[in-house]
Design an enzyme around this catalytic site. Structure first.
Site, PDB file in Angstrom:
ATOM      1  N   ASN A   9     -66.023  65.114  13.250  1.00  0.00           N
ATOM      2  CA  ASN A   9     -66.931  63.973  13.322  1.00  0.00           C
ATOM      3  C   ASN A   9     -66.087  62.713  13.403  1.00  0.00           C
ATOM      4  O   ASN A   9     -65.559  62.246  12.398  1.00  0.00           O
ATOM      5  CB  ASN A   9     -67.848  63.955  12.082  1.00  0.00           C
ATOM      6  N   TRP A  10     -65.958  62.209  14.625  1.00  0.00           N
ATOM      7  CA  TRP A  10     -65.091  61.033  14.840  1.00  0.00           C
ATOM      8  C   TRP A  10     -65.726  59.735  14.346  1.00  0.00           C
ATOM      9  O   TRP A  10     -65.073  58.692  14.329  1.00  0.00           O
ATOM     10  CB  TRP A  10     -64.738  60.903  16.337  1.00  0.00           C
ATOM     11  N   LYS A  11     -66.993  59.768  14.003  1.00  0.00           N
ATOM     12  CA  LYS A  11     -67.712  58.563  13.536  1.00  0.00           C
ATOM     13  C   LYS A  11     -67.501  57.411  14.535  1.00  0.00           C
ATOM     14  O   LYS A  11     -67.403  57.663  15.733  1.00  0.00           O
ATOM     15  CB  LYS A  11     -67.275  58.207  12.106  1.00  0.00           C
ATOM     16  N   HIS A  94     -76.682  62.547   8.325  1.00  0.00           N
ATOM     17  CA  HIS A  94     -75.402  62.242   7.694  1.00  0.00           C
ATOM     18  C   HIS A  94     -75.626  61.168   6.619  1.00  0.00           C
ATOM     19  O   HIS A  94     -76.448  60.272   6.790  1.00  0.00           O
ATOM     20  CB  HIS A  94     -74.401  61.749   8.755  1.00  0.00           C
ATOM     21  N   GLU A  96     -74.046  58.631   5.866  1.00  0.00           N
ATOM     22  CA  GLU A  96     -73.866  57.252   6.341  1.00  0.00           C
ATOM     23  C   GLU A  96     -75.120  56.777   7.063  1.00  0.00           C
ATOM     24  O   GLU A  96     -75.483  55.597   6.990  1.00  0.00           O
ATOM     25  CB  GLU A  96     -72.614  57.176   7.232  1.00  0.00           C
ATOM     26  N   GLU A 166     -72.429  67.645   2.294  1.00  0.00           N
ATOM     27  CA  GLU A 166     -71.422  66.599   2.155  1.00  0.00           C
ATOM     28  C   GLU A 166     -71.713  65.777   0.901  1.00  0.00           C
ATOM     29  O   GLU A 166     -72.540  64.854   0.935  1.00  0.00           O
ATOM     30  CB  GLU A 166     -71.438  65.677   3.379  1.00  0.00           C
ATOM     31  N   GLY A 172     -64.962  60.413   2.733  1.00  0.00           N
ATOM     32  CA  GLY A 172     -64.076  59.282   3.012  1.00  0.00           C
ATOM     33  C   GLY A 172     -63.392  58.719   1.782  1.00  0.00           C
ATOM     34  O   GLY A 172     -62.799  57.643   1.834  1.00  0.00           O
ATOM     35  N   SER A 212     -63.650  64.716   2.588  1.00  0.00           N
ATOM     36  CA  SER A 212     -62.205  64.694   2.342  1.00  0.00           C
ATOM     37  C   SER A 212     -61.570  66.075   2.483  1.00  0.00           C
ATOM     38  O   SER A 212     -60.697  66.458   1.695  1.00  0.00           O
ATOM     39  CB  SER A 212     -61.903  64.082   0.969  1.00  0.00           C
ATOM     40  N   GLY A 233     -64.099  64.448   8.826  1.00  0.00           N
ATOM     41  CA  GLY A 233     -64.110  63.049   9.253  1.00  0.00           C
ATOM     42  C   GLY A 233     -62.694  62.579   9.529  1.00  0.00           C
ATOM     43  O   GLY A 233     -62.118  62.827  10.596  1.00  0.00           O
ATOM     44  N   GLY A 234     -62.094  61.907   8.554  1.00  0.00           N
ATOM     45  CA  GLY A 234     -60.774  61.289   8.725  1.00  0.00           C
ATOM     46  C   GLY A 234     -59.727  62.216   9.326  1.00  0.00           C
ATOM     47  O   GLY A 234     -59.014  61.832  10.267  1.00  0.00           O
TER      48      GLY A 234
HETATM   49  P1  13P Z   1     -64.157  62.618   5.563  1.00  0.00           P
HETATM   50  O1  13P Z   1     -63.544  63.923   5.997  1.00  0.00           O
HETATM   51  O2  13P Z   1     -63.475  61.423   6.126  1.00  0.00           O
HETATM   52  O3  13P Z   1     -64.353  62.568   4.075  1.00  0.00           O
HETATM   53  O4  13P Z   1     -65.635  62.586   6.201  1.00  0.00           O
HETATM   54  C1  13P Z   1     -66.445  63.691   6.063  1.00  0.00           C
HETATM   55  C2  13P Z   1     -67.641  63.503   6.914  1.00  0.00           C
HETATM   56  O5  13P Z   1     -68.412  62.586   6.705  1.00  0.00           O
HETATM   57  C3  13P Z   1     -67.829  64.413   8.042  1.00  0.00           C
HETATM   58  O6  13P Z   1     -69.092  64.304   8.602  1.00  0.00           O
END
Ligand code: 13P
Length: 248
Positions: A9-11, A94, A96, A166, A172, A212, A233-234
């Protein structure tokens, strides 16, 4: 039999050039795998990621869609537009999106139905805040998100649903759920699926962990009985890290 799945997930990250370089790098370095690997770039880069990954085992997801198929909704993107691009999946719910854009379970139920009606598969996310976990409300919180956002579907639709757990406090933040915490929640989700749809649906639904997840903790998390992969994510912004997680 449920699939093992890892989602990048590149956001809201990467320039157009970084996006296409990262996608090409992942493709060129990826070893043959029986896992499903999915990339979820920004809307803007979907076309190019679809083109680059054509004829590969990588599938492509959008990070959101609108609940209506078309209409006067300035700035929005519908599931039918995403399906026309040749996408396989859309991520919905999600944390977010829930937090920054006020998306609640009843809106998400509509988005889920809209996406499925257009032939997209849905990665439906759920998760609890730290306060909810500390107060012991975390299991009920997830049950509510599943019941209100997903369980309006008939059992036959569930083959097109993947669930992402999540924990919001882990997204994050660099703090990861312990493998025991992840397993407890994944087992809880599977049991909720079983109560609603029966043991076969529960057994066949992939439940992914996100929050994470890194090359150093993925192996232990993915070794848990009810953890079928991850939403990254990251660490998905670096090809080597992402592929190390896929290989875990
Ligand atoms: P991180 O891996 O950056 O914590 O993000 C997880 C995420 O939100 C994947 O959708």
């Amino acid at each position: 039999m449920r699939k093992q799945i890892v989602v990048a997930n590149w956001k809201m990250n990467n320039s157009p050039t970084q996006s296409s370089q990262l996608c090409s790098l992942i493709l060129s370095k990826m070893r043959p795998t029986d896992k499903e690997v999915i990339i979820a770039p920004s809307y803007l880069y979907l076309n190019s990621v679809v083109a680059t990954t054509q004829n590969s085992i990588i599938k492509v997801a959008a990070q959101n869609c609108h609940q209506e198929i078309s209409g006067a909704y300035t700035g929005e993107v519908s599931a039918s537009m995403l399906a026309d691009l040749g996408l396989d999946y859309v991520i919905l719910g999600h944390s977010e999106r829930r937090y920054y854009y006020g998306e609640d379970n009843s809106l998400l139920a509509k988005k889920v139905s809209s996406a499925l009606s257009q032939g997209l598969k849905v990665i439906y996310c759920c998760g609890e805040t730290l306060d909810q976990r500390i107060s012991g409300a975390h299991l009920d919180r997830i049950t509510k998100q599943l019941t209100e956002g997903l369980f309006h579907l008939p059992a036959k639709a569930m083959k097109n649903i993947v669930i992402g757990y999540e924990p919001i406090w882990a997204v994050g933040t660099g703090i990861t759920a312990t493998s025991a915490q992840a397993q407890e929640m994944h087992a809880h989700i599977r049991s909720a699926l079983s109560d609603k749809y029966g043991a076969d649906v529960a057994h066949d639904t992939s439940i992914l962990y996100g929050g994470s997840c890194t090359p150093s903790n993925a192996k232990e998390l993915f070794a848990q009985k009810d953890v079928d992969g991850g939403l990254i994510g990251g660490a998905s912004l670096n090809a080597d890290d992402f592929l190390a997680i896929v290989n875990a």
